[in-house]
Scaffold this active site. Structure first.
Site, PDB file in Angstrom:
ATOM      1  N   ASN A 189      56.040 -23.582  70.627  1.00  0.00           N
ATOM      2  CA  ASN A 189      56.232 -22.302  70.094  1.00  0.00           C
ATOM      3  C   ASN A 189      54.947 -21.902  71.465  1.00  0.00           C
ATOM      4  OD1 ASN A 189      55.169 -19.650  68.680  1.00  0.00           O
ATOM      5  ND2 ASN A 189      56.620 -20.228  67.130  1.00  0.00           N
ATOM      6  N   ARG A 190      54.746 -19.942  71.545  1.00  0.00           N
ATOM      7  CA  ARG A 190      54.087 -19.707  72.528  1.00  0.00           C
ATOM      8  C   ARG A 190      52.781 -19.373  72.355  1.00  0.00           C
ATOM      9  NH1 ARG A 190      59.137 -18.118  76.026  1.00  0.00           N
ATOM     10  NH2 ARG A 190      59.626 -17.770  74.177  1.00  0.00           N
TER      11      ARG A 190
END
Length: 158
Positions: free
Chosen positions: A39-40
């Site tokens: 997840n960024r």
């Protein structure tokens, strides 16, 4: 039915509220937001505010607090298969009044389409406060590069 295991993250200086849909399996295991390595979210936050990418929960909290950001999720409990937003059923929304009454929230942002859709359906009718939909930082949103996400998320700095 899975109950949201993570309390809202905010303080009395939080001016922006970022809402996801529901914690992923990894986030539930870690008991903290955006725990999946792919997840960024944390990379985007670090890029926006010129911080090193936080690794520990304490570093993540420090980054958010220093930039007057609060984080929580729209859903308080639901049925979900793995971490798939598409599988979410039987939604019970979180009560945002705790945050909205104790922090000077000026803007609300939804991390992704599902969070926005659920916010509009369950929370907007209660609070009357509109949210801005931002592209999801999830690895499932492969159409967006990190650079493009950072560009789109810059709105939270205004």
């Amino acid at each position: 039915m899975i109950v949201h295991p993570i309390p809202p993250l905010y303080n009395e200086e939080s001016e922006i509220l970022i809402l996801g849909s529901f914690p992923s399996v990894k986030s539930r295991e870690q008991q903290f937001f955006y725990g999946h390595k792919q997840n960024r979210f944390w990379k985007v936050m670090a890029a926006l505010w010129q911080w090193p990418v936080p690794e520990t929960i304490e570093e993540k909290k420090a980054l958010l607090y220093a930039n007057h950001a609060a984080v929580w999720d729209v859903i308080g409990s639901c049925n979900i298969t793995g971490s798939s937003d598409a599988s979410i059923r039987d939604v019970v929304p979180n009560d945002l009044s705790e945050i909205l009454e104790h922090a000077p929230i000026r803007h609300i942002y939804a991390n992704g389409g599902k969070a926005y859709e659920l916010y509009e359906k369950y929370i907007y009718p209660v609070t009357g406060r509109s949210a801005v939909k931002l592209p999801s930082t999830s690895p499932a949103n492969a159409a967006f590069s990190l650079e493009r996400l950072v560009q789109e998320w810059k709105v939270i700095q205004e």
